[in-house]
Design an enzyme around this catalytic site. Structure first.
Site, PDB file in Angstrom:
ATOM      1  N   GLN A  50      47.821 131.430  34.154  1.00  0.00           N
ATOM      2  CA  GLN A  50      47.561 131.999  35.621  1.00  0.00           C
ATOM      3  C   GLN A  50      46.364 131.433  36.381  1.00  0.00           C
ATOM      4  O   GLN A  50      46.326 131.368  37.365  1.00  0.00           O
ATOM      5  CB  GLN A  50      47.069 133.458  35.096  1.00  0.00           C
TER       6      GLN A  50
ATOM      7  N   ASP B  91      58.256 133.989  34.689  1.00  0.00           N
ATOM      8  CA  ASP B  91      57.989 133.534  36.419  1.00  0.00           C
ATOM      9  C   ASP B  91      59.366 132.789  36.682  1.00  0.00           C
ATOM     10  O   ASP B  91      59.577 132.838  37.975  1.00  0.00           O
ATOM     11  CB  ASP B  91      56.805 132.412  36.325  1.00  0.00           C
TER      12      ASP B  91
ATOM     13  N   HIS C  96      47.039 129.039  39.355  1.00  0.00           N
ATOM     14  CA  HIS C  96      47.452 129.518  40.214  1.00  0.00           C
ATOM     15  C   HIS C  96      46.603 129.584  41.724  1.00  0.00           C
ATOM     16  O   HIS C  96      46.983 129.301  42.759  1.00  0.00           O
ATOM     17  CB  HIS C  96      47.960 130.991  40.252  1.00  0.00           C
TER      18      HIS C  96
ATOM     19  N   GLU D 126      48.999 142.662  35.874  1.00  0.00           N
ATOM     20  CA  GLU D 126      50.276 142.247  36.244  1.00  0.00           C
ATOM     21  C   GLU D 126      51.106 141.845  34.931  1.00  0.00           C
ATOM     22  O   GLU D 126      52.151 142.168  34.944  1.00  0.00           O
ATOM     23  CB  GLU D 126      49.917 140.938  37.490  1.00  0.00           C
ATOM     24  N   HIS D 127      50.400 140.689  34.437  1.00  0.00           N
ATOM     25  CA  HIS D 127      51.111 140.265  33.409  1.00  0.00           C
ATOM     26  C   HIS D 127      50.205 140.491  32.037  1.00  0.00           C
ATOM     27  O   HIS D 127      49.005 140.376  31.807  1.00  0.00           O
ATOM     28  CB  HIS D 127      51.270 138.790  33.240  1.00  0.00           C
TER      29      HIS D 127
ATOM     30  N   HIS E 164      64.391 179.371  61.155  1.00  0.00           N
ATOM     31  CA  HIS E 164      64.988 179.183  59.919  1.00  0.00           C
ATOM     32  C   HIS E 164      65.390 180.534  59.350  1.00  0.00           C
ATOM     33  O   HIS E 164      66.441 180.397  58.849  1.00  0.00           O
ATOM     34  CB  HIS E 164      63.653 178.896  59.077  1.00  0.00           C
TER      35      HIS E 164
END
Lengths: 429, 429
Positions: free
Chosen positions: A259, A361, A262, A327-328, A420
């Protein structure tokens, strides 16, 4: 790599500070993006072409130069190296299989009064997929966005991908071919988002825009939200690895780095109750960094946002994980599945020692577009459900409506909505 | 009421203009809202109290005066008129039954390689429900927001409702009691949204905010989107009634007016291939308007945004309906169900002559929070799924991971992500 322990007095504050990440909203950027959107709405193709020439230094002379034909997509696919092609095909097959399982169907039931109630599920008509260009142009992202749309039954999938200097990653085009993308335009930035949201002479207006982009793209997506649907505003990538028991520190360290490589603002956190393992992972990270091509990025990411956290026990780890809502999440231990039942918030959970995040991924099957920055507290991975929507179904029988209409009459009167009430009353009096 | 026919030469343009509705984004309003959010984050309770005293003229002296106790909610419920209480209870039971059917469960499967893949579904921890105050303070909206959250399993439901001059609709409190709302604060506007999104000393930070509000609320929801989840940015209410064959024009006209009475910018459209029926409905609308309490609002709505549209046949009507993607769609004909299969976009479809839209507002069961302004093209009614989220599950076996890891290795190399490739490689070499 920074070390923390839950035993430290100020741990809570330090850990909260570590997680804090806020994209500052820049008024100048918002103004620029608003202007681009307004101009694309007004001038259409011409303005998109102009900005593409200007920002991307694209050599196109006319708008039609910005469309990539199906022939070109097929040629890119046919030209793939044999192994790469097989890998891409395996990934597509597996992603498709997983997403098929996600597809939702409608249902109806008849209540005790004889009224039919239900939910109809339909695909979106047309969607736009934003694929970043340049360095971060990933074929895997094409599959992850286009396959779920295709599985949902979307009739027209339009992909946009900026081509700096007119150059495109052929693998991205091959992936578009494989995923069944219908049209591809080499445009990007806020102008591409605006063109998809409002349509131009050439680009058809879509119903939803998905896919990550830079801050101009993110701001443009936020601005057109409501006009079209959007998936999410993506933040930097994150991983949280929790390990217990016998583990290979080298593997864990590489998972953490996968990670960190990235992005300099990506976040990699390693948690364990085992101090020896923590030391071993710390050491392995340094060893790996010594010969990693993206060591500079990874080192900065780890320096700024990474941490090795020593916890007292698994219970403490679970608390931290639910606070992070990563996230992961990797759970590297024997009974990972049992532990997963106590995880309330995570984008994707990778269980056991043979499930590195990297396979998620590319080819495990589940989507790699996942909620970041703690948004797993309230949002989900990109999925087929993002390309389907629901309509409620109500069909009353002449008898079955009577008690409902009476109830509606009473409540409508309480809300001072006389039309109504009277509309309901006609059906039971 | 304005009449249109698809046979007119400029019909397409006229119809498109009729549908066009754009909330102008007001830079001054956005600036005000941004400032309120920043101040609530900085000063917490004190600032929320100050703005509530200022904007709502609320007589509260301290922040605790702004919380309504469970005892007060119960008292409001116990004090209800018997018939109203029975009506509210019936509505809650039916709404709960429909939403139970919507609840999603997780799943897993084992692939041919022996790897386990799946999707875990979990409720959001804590949500905020915005209920408008004053005139538009509807108990039905409390049920429609809180019941799905409750069914999803949300542990803490926080309701905010502004109380102008400190006054509250007791029916709203009774509905909150019935729906299982955990805490109620009498605050509103952008300050309430900010307090829910970021938390204050007293108000807990939530994970998602749902419910409609004025333009300050809408702007604040858009601004905090990402920090928390939001449901949608609601526009004015709409109905599209399509009728064919034997019909009671008085009923149809009242159904049309039941949307028009909501708001001067609400949109009511009646479509039929039957010119006689069109004339009869036009006449009935005028007759009803003569003695409708909210005739002024309804008349303005109909004058500005309403229309009676004569079509050649049902096929033409279906095209128009899919173009409008109406919030509420009534299909008043014999084979309404068959026609519904051709409707791609609508929030809710009311089928047959005994299914007035008004029962959907209160007690049919489906949600009355529906996508407006054509957003049914890409979004769904509020539902249990808005209060659940998904996590992907991946657990590879020692053998099963091998071919996946090899594929990930190849693709990661193509994307120049070396740590990804090496992390995968460890698992198969």
């Amino acid at each position: 790599m920074r070390r923390l322990s839950t035993q430290e007095q100020n741990f809570k504050q330090v850990f909260a500070d570590l997680l804090a990440f806020e994209t500052v909203s820049d008024p100048e950027l918002l103004k620029t993006v608003d202007q681009i959107i307004a101009d694309v709405r007004l001038y259409g193709d011409a303005h998109v072409l102009k900005l593409t020439q200007q920002f991307d230094r694209h050599p196109a002379h006319q708008f039609s130069d910005l469309e990539v034909s199906q022939q070109q997509l097929k040629a890119a696919f046919d030209d793939l190296d044999k192994d790469v092609r097989a890998a891409l095909e395996m990934a597509a097959v597996r992603i498709r299989a997983f997403h098929e399982a996600q597809k939702q169907d409608g249902w109806t039931y008849v209540d005790a009064l004889g009224n039919t109630l239900g939910q109809k599920v339909t695909p979106l008509d047309r969607v736009g997929i934003y694929v970043p260009g340049g360095l971060a142009s990933y074929p895997s992202s094409v599959l992850m966005n286009a396959v779920p749309a295709h599985v949902a039954g979307v009739q027209e999938i339009i992909m946009v991908v900026p081509a700096p200097n007119g150059e495109l990653n052929p693998l991205v085009l091959a992936a578009a071919y494989l995923a069944g993308v219908h049209r591809v335009f080499t445009i990007g930035g806020a102008q591409a988002v605006a063109a998809l949201a409002y349509g131009t002479e050439t680009i058809p207006q879509v119903d939803k825009i998905t896919g990550p982009g830079n801050r101009f793209v993110a701001a443009a997506k936020r601005a057109v939200f409501g006009q079209v649907g959007i998936d999410m505003i993506a933040g930097p990538s994150e991983i949280l690895v929790y390990a217990e028991g016998v583990n290979n520190a080298k593997w864990l360290a590489m998972d953490v780095l996968s990670q960190a490589e990235h992005d300099t603002v990506a976040q990699a956190i390693f948690i364990t109750p085992d101090e020896q393992l923590l030391n071993a992972v710390a050491e392995a990270v340094e060893i790996h960094l010594a010969n990693l091509p993206k060591a500079d990025i990874a080192r900065t990411s780890i320096k700024n946002r990474g941490a090795l956290v020593l916890v007292k026990d698994r219970t403490e780890a679970i608390e931290l994980i639910n606070q992070v809502a990563p996230e992961h999440l990797e759970l590297c231990l024997d009974d990972a599945e049992a532990m997963s039942h106590q995880i309330r918030h995570a984008g994707a959970i990778f269980m056991g020692r043979y499930t590195p995040e990297a396979i998620g991924d590319y080819c495990a099957g589940p989507n790699h577009v996942l909620p970041t920055s703690g948004t797993a507290r309230f949002s989900s991975p990109l999925g087929v459900y993002d390309f389907q929507k629901r309509s409620s179904l109500i069909m009353c029988s002449q008898d079955g409506v009577k008690s409902l209409a009476k109830t509606a009459d009473i409540l409508a009167q309480q809300e001072n909505l006389d039309a109504h009430a009277r509309s309901a009353r006609y059906r039971y009096l």
